[in-house]
Design an enzyme around this catalytic site. Structure first.
Site, PDB file in Angstrom:
ATOM      1  N   LYS A  29      -8.081   3.497   1.931  1.00 47.81           N
ATOM      2  CA  LYS A  29      -7.362   4.739   1.671  1.00 47.81           C
ATOM      3  C   LYS A  29      -7.479   5.202   0.222  1.00 47.81           C
ATOM      4  O   LYS A  29      -7.479   6.398  -0.064  1.00 47.81           O
ATOM      5  CB  LYS A  29      -5.895   4.572   2.076  1.00 47.81           C
ATOM      6  N   ASN A  81     -16.882  25.295 -25.013  1.00 45.23           N
ATOM      7  CA  ASN A  81     -17.578  24.328 -24.151  1.00 45.23           C
ATOM      8  C   ASN A  81     -17.256  24.532 -22.673  1.00 45.23           C
ATOM      9  O   ASN A  81     -16.096  24.758 -22.328  1.00 45.23           O
ATOM     10  CB  ASN A  81     -17.187  22.910 -24.558  1.00 45.23           C
ATOM     11  N   TYR A 133      -9.959  -6.237  12.730  1.00 44.15           N
ATOM     12  CA  TYR A 133      -9.238  -5.788  11.539  1.00 44.15           C
ATOM     13  C   TYR A 133      -9.197  -6.892  10.484  1.00 44.15           C
ATOM     14  O   TYR A 133      -8.993  -8.066  10.790  1.00 44.15           O
ATOM     15  CB  TYR A 133      -7.796  -5.385  11.904  1.00 44.15           C
ATOM     16  N   GLN A 181      -7.238  -2.093   4.159  1.00 48.02           N
ATOM     17  CA  GLN A 181      -6.138  -1.343   3.540  1.00 48.02           C
ATOM     18  C   GLN A 181      -6.622  -0.554   2.318  1.00 48.02           C
ATOM     19  O   GLN A 181      -6.096   0.507   2.008  1.00 48.02           O
ATOM     20  CB  GLN A 181      -5.040  -2.323   3.138  1.00 48.02           C
ATOM     21  N   GLU A 215     -18.696  20.535 -16.761  1.00 44.16           N
ATOM     22  CA  GLU A 215     -19.024  19.157 -17.133  1.00 44.16           C
ATOM     23  C   GLU A 215     -18.166  18.165 -16.355  1.00 44.16           C
ATOM     24  O   GLU A 215     -18.645  17.133 -15.884  1.00 44.16           O
ATOM     25  CB  GLU A 215     -18.810  18.951 -18.637  1.00 44.16           C
ATOM     26  N   SER A 219       0.837  -1.200   0.000  1.00 43.43           N
ATOM     27  CA  SER A 219       0.000   0.000   0.000  1.00 43.43           C
ATOM     28  C   SER A 219       0.871   1.249   0.000  1.00 43.43           C
ATOM     29  O   SER A 219       0.380   2.359   0.016  1.00 43.43           O
ATOM     30  CB  SER A 219      -0.933   0.008   1.228  1.00 43.43           C
ATOM     31  N   THR A 253     -38.927  25.801 -12.061  1.00 46.18           N
ATOM     32  CA  THR A 253     -39.247  24.500 -11.471  1.00 46.18           C
ATOM     33  C   THR A 253     -39.528  23.600 -12.667  1.00 46.18           C
ATOM     34  O   THR A 253     -40.057  24.075 -13.687  1.00 46.18           O
ATOM     35  CB  THR A 253     -40.470  24.552 -10.534  1.00 46.18           C
ATOM     36  N   HIS A 254     -39.134  22.353 -12.573  1.00 47.92           N
ATOM     37  CA  HIS A 254     -39.253  21.414 -13.706  1.00 47.92           C
ATOM     38  C   HIS A 254     -38.551  21.964 -14.949  1.00 47.92           C
ATOM     39  O   HIS A 254     -38.938  21.633 -16.064  1.00 47.92           O
ATOM     40  CB  HIS A 254     -40.718  21.113 -14.038  1.00 47.92           C
ATOM     41  N   ASN A 259      -2.493  -2.077  13.303  1.00 47.73           N
ATOM     42  CA  ASN A 259      -3.949  -1.909  13.248  1.00 47.73           C
ATOM     43  C   ASN A 259      -4.411  -0.640  13.970  1.00 47.73           C
ATOM     44  O   ASN A 259      -5.244   0.110  13.463  1.00 47.73           O
ATOM     45  CB  ASN A 259      -4.652  -3.133  13.849  1.00 47.73           C
TER      46      ASN A 259
HETATM   47  N1  ARG Z   1      -1.307  -1.086   5.604  1.00 48.71           N
HETATM   48  C1  ARG Z   1      -2.264  -1.616   6.504  1.00 48.71           C
HETATM   49  C2  ARG Z   1      -3.623  -0.953   6.278  1.00 48.71           C
HETATM   50  O1  ARG Z   1      -3.647   0.071   5.706  1.00 48.71           O
HETATM   51  C3  ARG Z   1      -1.833  -1.382   7.917  1.00 48.71           C
HETATM   52  C4  ARG Z   1      -2.392  -2.341   8.880  1.00 48.71           C
HETATM   53  C5  ARG Z   1      -1.874  -3.712   8.579  1.00 48.71           C
HETATM   54  N2  ARG Z   1      -2.204  -4.637   9.591  1.00 48.71           N
HETATM   55  C6  ARG Z   1      -2.027  -5.928   9.398  1.00 48.71           C
HETATM   56  N3  ARG Z   1      -2.348  -6.698  10.396  1.00 48.71           N
HETATM   57  N4  ARG Z   1      -1.578  -6.439   8.287  1.00 48.71           N
HETATM   58  O2  ARG Z   1      -4.660  -1.430   6.674  1.00 48.71           O
END
Ligand code: ARG
Length: 459
Positions: free
Chosen positions: A324, A284, A316, A321, A289, A22, A154-155, A109
């Site tokens: 993000k 445009n 967890y 992961q 858009e 990641s 409206t509409h 975690n």
């Molecule tokens: N990169 C992991 C995430 O974003 C961090 C936590 C990983 N924990 C694990 N037990 N592998 O979730």
């Protein structure tokens, strides 16, 4: 090199490393990861878990790592998976065994739960600032054109006359709620998860309260399993952004209509438009858009997060992961919208004459006639019916509503007086809507100055 070494006899294969990394996206968390680790280590020393000198060495080295990443001098490598392992391994690289004390009483975690909260706190502050800036542009445009009248729809049909400023201020209100949704989300996510460990807390005498104070959180989380398992705060955040994007998408749609040949109410500055590679006459409204289009992406992020969490048993799971990617993309999209919109609004030109002409259709004042009858004691349904018949009478004869004599008007509206013939003026129609929240000149002027004062402190 994998930091979990002991239990493992084989390195992760190249494909698996690429699959699980990641670092390509969570590297953006490095500042917050370092901030969290520095607070954690300070606490570890204060609680007597690691020596004071070790804590100081780690805290200083963490700052050096931060500077290296800032300067682009830090080597990232997918074999180290994520940002947490990169920073820890860099520490160990310099400080050896002493550096390896940083992770005492902590799991990735609770570390990622912390990082994401720290990141979102700052991100929310940034976004709220951007929203205020955006509101300021809309209020500025409204204040520059306080008397411009246009048809309200409206509409997508001409409905009643309104002030252009009133239309813009509607978006200022929406944006205000967007900012307050973000602030609300910030309040709820401002709790400190560190000390939750992998899921069950820690046997070490961690001082969670100290870390909380150090990092400026309002409270510590009450349940370690909840702390590492849930991402509702991220869902709330992206959901607030989805609503924000939806609002900007509607504004975009208004602007797209207004600069079409059919409406021809505004002109956007060239900087926010593009031409056609084939048709030389085209200009445009691409930025608008794209805002509509990018809104779909933010909705996608929200759907991704909800779907990501719905099937996970506590606590967890590695699925988390992926959260993000959705969070960052929504942040980036919202930031981009906030970067392009204020200057586009600031530079937009009104075609006041066209707006006025469109607003001068006397049919827009039909409701005013019905309300005049109500003032004379006629029940509203009857009034509505009479004016409807009057509109029909005019349509059948190909006349505008203001092209009849009083005698002709009385064929369908027997109560009509001389005064009725003067009800077709757009200015007085607007002026009479003098309730709080209405489009009357005086009311809108009050709203403009309310917002000017409210936003005065915003840069
Ligand atoms: N990169 C992991 C995430 O974003 C961090 C936590 C990983 N924990 C694990 N037990 N592998 O979730």
């Amino acid at each position: 090199m994998a930091l979990w070494g002991g239990r493992f006899s084989a390195e992760t294969s190249g494909e698996v490393a690429r699959y699980s990394e990641s670092i390509s996206f969570d590297r953006r968390l490095y500042r917050w990861d370092i901030e969290g680790s520095r607070a954690h280590v300070k606490m570890l020393a204060a609680a007597g878990i690691i020596p004071q000198e070790t804590a100081e060495a780690i805290r200083a080295e963490l700052l050096r790592i931060r500077d290296k990443i800032d300067a682009g001098d830090f080597k990232f490598d997918i074999s180290l998976e994520d940002i947490h392992m990169h920073i820890e391994s860099a520490l160990i690289g310099v400080l050896g065994a002493e550096g390896a004390r940083v992770h005492s009483g902590r799991s990735r975690n609770d570390q990622i739960a912390l990082d994401l909260r720290l990141y979102l706190r700052d991100e929310i502050d940034l976004l709220i600032h951007g929203i205020r800036r955006f509101q300021k542009s809309l209020v500025g445009m409204a204040a520059e054109h306080p008397e411009v009248i246009m048809p309200g729809f409206t509409h997508l049909q001409h409905a009643q006359v309104v002030l252009f400023a009133h239309h813009l201020l509607a978006y200022v209100e929406m944006l205000d709620r967007d900012a307050s949704r973000l602030a609300d989300c910030r309040r709820r996510l401002n709790v400190m998860p560190l000390g939750s460990g992998a899921l069950a807390g820690s046997t070490l005498p961690l001082d969670r309260e100290m870390v909380r104070a150090e990092l400026g959180f309002d409270a510590v989380t009450r349940n370690s399993m909840d702390s590492v398992a849930d991402r509702d705060f991220a869902i709330e955040f992206v959901s607030a952004l989805a609503v924000f994007a939806m609002h900007t998408s509607r504004l975009s749609e208004d602007l797209i209509l207004w600069c079409s040949q059919e409406f021809d109410f505004i002109e956007l500055d060239d900087a926010f438009c593009t031409g056609s590679s084939l048709m030389p006459q085209k200009k445009n409204p691409d930025v608008c858009e794209l805002t509509r289009g990018k809104t779909a992406r933010v909705f996608g992020s929200l759907t991704a997060l909800l779907t990501l969490c719905k099937g996970l048993p506590l606590t967890y799971n590695r699925d988390l992961q992926e959260d993000k990617i959705a969070v960052f993309d929504a942040c980036d999209t919202a930031e981009q919208i906030l970067a392009v919109y204020p200057p586009m609004i600031d530079t937009m030109k009104l075609k006041e004459e066209n707006m006025r002409r469109a607003a001068s259709d006397p049919a827009l004042m039909a409701t005013d006639i019905a309300e005049q009858l109500v003032k004379m004691g006629v029940p509203f349904r009857t009034a509505h019916h009479r004016v409807g018949s009057f509109v029909k009478w005019c349509r059948e004869r190909g006349r505008r509503l203001d092209e009849t004599t009083l005698a002709e008007m009385r064929e369908t509206i027997p109560e009509a007086t001389e005064e009725f013939l003067g009800l077709f003026d757009p200015e007085s129609s607007v002026a009479k809507r003098d309730l709080v929240g209405g489009t009357g000149f005086a009311q809108v002027a009050k709203q403009i100055s309310f917002w000017q004062k409210a936003l005065a402190g915003e840069a």
